[in-house]
Design a protein around this motif. Structure first.
Motif, mmCIF file in Angstrom:
data_model
loop_
_atom_site.group_PDB
_atom_site.id
_atom_site.type_symbol
_atom_site.label_atom_id
_atom_site.label_comp_id
_atom_site.label_asym_id
_atom_site.label_seq_id
_atom_site.Cartn_x
_atom_site.Cartn_y
_atom_site.Cartn_z
ATOM 1 N N GLU A 1 61.490 14.296 33.329
ATOM 2 C CA GLU A 1 60.062 13.975 33.224
ATOM 3 C C GLU A 1 59.773 12.983 32.097
ATOM 4 N N GLU A 2 60.782 12.682 31.272
ATOM 5 C CA GLU A 2 60.613 11.743 30.164
ATOM 6 C C GLU A 2 61.164 10.346 30.475
ATOM 7 N N ILE A 3 61.576 10.114 31.730
ATOM 8 C CA ILE A 3 62.057 8.786 32.127
ATOM 9 C C ILE A 3 60.856 7.926 32.501
ATOM 10 N N ARG A 4 60.650 6.831 31.765
ATOM 11 C CA ARG A 4 59.496 5.982 32.038
ATOM 12 C C ARG A 4 59.796 4.921 33.084
ATOM 13 N N SER A 5 61.040 4.418 33.079
ATOM 14 C CA SER A 5 61.420 3.382 34.044
ATOM 15 C C SER A 5 62.929 3.415 34.223
ATOM 16 N N VAL A 6 63.366 2.892 35.375
ATOM 17 C CA VAL A 6 64.788 2.848 35.707
ATOM 18 C C VAL A 6 65.143 1.410 36.068
ATOM 19 N N TRP A 7 66.123 0.850 35.370
ATOM 20 C CA TRP A 7 66.626 -0.490 35.699
ATOM 21 C C TRP A 7 67.940 -0.316 36.450
ATOM 22 N N VAL A 8 67.924 -0.676 37.719
ATOM 23 C CA VAL A 8 69.138 -0.602 38.541
ATOM 24 C C VAL A 8 69.849 -1.930 38.391
ATOM 25 N N ARG A 9 70.836 -1.960 37.532
ATOM 26 C CA ARG A 9 71.522 -3.206 37.203
ATOM 27 C C ARG A 9 72.806 -3.339 38.039
ATOM 28 N N LEU B 1 66.960 -20.497 49.906
ATOM 29 C CA LEU B 1 68.317 -20.178 50.336
ATOM 30 C C LEU B 1 68.577 -18.673 50.300
ATOM 31 N N GLU B 2 68.229 -18.020 49.199
ATOM 32 C CA GLU B 2 68.397 -16.574 49.113
ATOM 33 C C GLU B 2 67.669 -16.046 47.894
ATOM 34 N N ALA B 3 67.485 -14.722 47.874
ATOM 35 C CA ALA B 3 66.890 -14.039 46.724
ATOM 36 C C ALA B 3 67.796 -12.876 46.362
ATOM 37 N N ASN B 4 68.335 -12.927 45.163
ATOM 38 C CA ASN B 4 69.253 -11.886 44.703
ATOM 39 C C ASN B 4 68.482 -10.923 43.813
ATOM 40 N N ALA B 5 68.305 -9.692 44.311
ATOM 41 C CA ALA B 5 67.520 -8.704 43.570
ATOM 42 C C ALA B 5 68.249 -8.190 42.338
ATOM 43 N N GLY B 6 69.533 -8.507 42.208
ATOM 44 C CA GLY B 6 70.284 -8.140 41.012
ATOM 45 C C GLY B 6 70.951 -9.347 40.395
ATOM 46 N N GLY B 7 70.384 -10.512 40.618
ATOM 47 C CA GLY B 7 71.024 -11.764 40.228
ATOM 48 C C GLY B 7 71.123 -11.943 38.720
ATOM 49 N N GLN B 8 72.151 -12.674 38.311
ATOM 50 C CA GLN B 8 72.368 -12.965 36.902
ATOM 51 C C GLN B 8 71.282 -13.909 36.377
ATOM 52 N N PHE B 9 70.940 -13.758 35.113
ATOM 53 C CA PHE B 9 69.959 -14.638 34.486
ATOM 54 C C PHE B 9 70.379 -15.107 33.104
ATOM 55 N N LEU C 1 65.079 -19.745 40.359
ATOM 56 C CA LEU C 1 63.782 -19.244 39.913
ATOM 57 C C LEU C 1 63.892 -17.740 39.694
ATOM 58 N N THR C 2 63.909 -17.336 38.433
ATOM 59 C CA THR C 2 63.984 -15.923 38.081
ATOM 60 C C THR C 2 62.569 -15.403 37.875
ATOM 61 N N VAL C 3 62.254 -14.297 38.552
ATOM 62 C CA VAL C 3 60.916 -13.723 38.464
ATOM 63 C C VAL C 3 61.035 -12.307 37.921
ATOM 64 N N VAL C 4 60.280 -12.026 36.865
ATOM 65 C CA VAL C 4 60.223 -10.698 36.248
ATOM 66 C C VAL C 4 58.764 -10.259 36.264
ATOM 67 N N GLY C 5 58.437 -9.320 37.156
ATOM 68 C CA GLY C 5 57.038 -8.942 37.288
ATOM 69 C C GLY C 5 56.204 -10.133 37.717
ATOM 70 N N ASP C 6 55.266 -10.550 36.872
ATOM 71 C CA ASP C 6 54.441 -11.723 37.187
ATOM 72 C C ASP C 6 54.810 -12.930 36.328
ATOM 73 N N ALA D 1 66.183 -13.108 41.460
ATOM 74 C CA ALA D 1 66.617 -14.464 41.131
ATOM 75 C C ALA D 1 66.719 -15.220 42.452
ATOM 76 N N LEU D 2 65.814 -16.164 42.667
ATOM 77 C CA LEU D 2 65.716 -16.873 43.936
ATOM 78 C C LEU D 2 66.363 -18.252 43.812
ATOM 79 N N ASP D 3 67.131 -18.621 44.826
ATOM 80 C CA ASP D 3 67.803 -19.918 44.838
ATOM 81 C C ASP D 3 67.151 -20.834 45.867
#
Length: 316
Positions: free
Chosen positions: A66-74, A284-292, A213-218, A270-272
């Motif tokens: 119940e104390e986990i605020r967010s999860v980053w799936v890397r 071309l593609e969008a990598n939801a776990g792409g390197q930045f 093009l790397t997008v983080v939230g907005d 991370a969109l190419d």
């Protein structure tokens, strides 16, 4: 409340984000699901009124669910990786359902949601969703039919252009046994081999540069590559053969990318894009776990800080 980072043991990109979170004073627990069971323990209780309680105890620490605020799936490993081979399939299945089910039940924010991650891995879904969002996409055929492949190529040969062949799965060059770099299809190609495996053929976009093009939230972080040698796939260039520079993207592209990410339900991607000779972007593609991190190091754009800021937001 704690940020949970799911990744493998050696991940310098995760290291950078964890450091940013700690500088902000945000509790963070890094955990590789491959350590569960054996090296990590889970206890979760769902009461008749729907309350979820319990804990995750790892080599790096312990957190109440119940104390986990967010999860980053890397780059998480697979549960059961360290158990005996005899029962591994069963243990992996049971522990995957237990761990991911518990984390879903917490109500924590995700970057990115596991279901959205799974859907977004599929290139054909990406292309269709990108087109619906208003992005320009290359004409693409995935087939095991040699005759279909030959007809597809003939159509572009008659039009005076050509095709490229690329991986359907989009695996990164860091996975050499499963790597297929984007390559031009010769005019006299023999397509008989496509019968053995699904093959992705795509309209070739004559390009002057590439956009990551790397997008983080907005927040949007556009980086353009300036290779010193022509290439169809910048991922396979030597480290000293290209330079990334920060740039801009127009409002129309931002809006279309926003529509795509909303349909994909992704908080990070991370969109190419290939930028053609007229300056127009082709998705071309969008990598939801792409390197930045490579682009951040060269351009100075604060992507690590943006991810840490997004993860640090307290859940409602």
């Amino acid at each position: 409340m704690t940020v949970l980072v799911l990744t493998c043991e050696e991940d310098v990109t995760a290291d950078a984000v964890v450091l940013q979170l700690r500088r902000r004073g945000v509790p963070v627990l890094r955990f590789d699901p491959a350590d569960f069971p054996g090296r990590a323990d889970l206890a979760v209780r769902v009461t008749p009124d729907g309350q979820v309680t319990g804990h995750l105890a790892t080599p790096g620490g312990r957190v109440a669910l119940e104390e986990i605020r967010s999860v980053w799936v890397r780059r998480p490993g697979t549960p059961g990786a360290h158990v005996s081979a005899e029962q591994r399939a069963w243990i992996t299945l049971e522990c995957e359902r237990a761990l991911w089910g518990a984390l879903r039940a917490t109500g924590a924010r995700w970057m990115n949601d596991p279901d959205a991650l799974e859907r977004s891995r599929h290139k054909l879904w990406q292309l269709a969703a990108a087109a619906r969002a208003g992005l320009r996409v290359p004409d693409t055929l995935v087939t095991t039919d040699p005759d279909e492949a030959a007809r597809f190529q003939k159509g572009y040969a008659d039009a005076g252009s050509g095709l490229v062949v690329k991986s359907v799965s989009g695996r990164h060059p860091q996975n050499p046994p499963l790597t297929l770099p984007t390559a031009a299809v010769p005019p006299d190609a023999d397509f008989s081999g496509v019968a053995a495996c699904a093959t992705c053929l795509q309209q070739r976009v004559p390009k002057r540069t590439d956009l990551r093009l790397t997008v983080v939230g907005d927040r949007y972080f556009p980086a353009y590559v300036t290779p010193r040698t022509p290439t169809l796939d910048w991922r396979f260039l030597p480290a000293d053969a290209s330079t990334w520079v920060a740039g801009e993207v127009d409002g129309a592209l931002r809006a279309a990318v926003r529509r795509y990410l909303q349909e994909a339900q992704l908080a990070y991607a991370a969109l190419d894009f290939a930028i053609d000779e007229q300056g127009d972007p082709w998705f071309l593609e969008a990598n939801a776990g792409g390197q930045f991190l490579f682009a951040e190091i060269e351009t100075g754009m604060p992507m690590t800080e943006a991810i840490a800021a997004w993860l640090a937001i307290r859940r409602e």
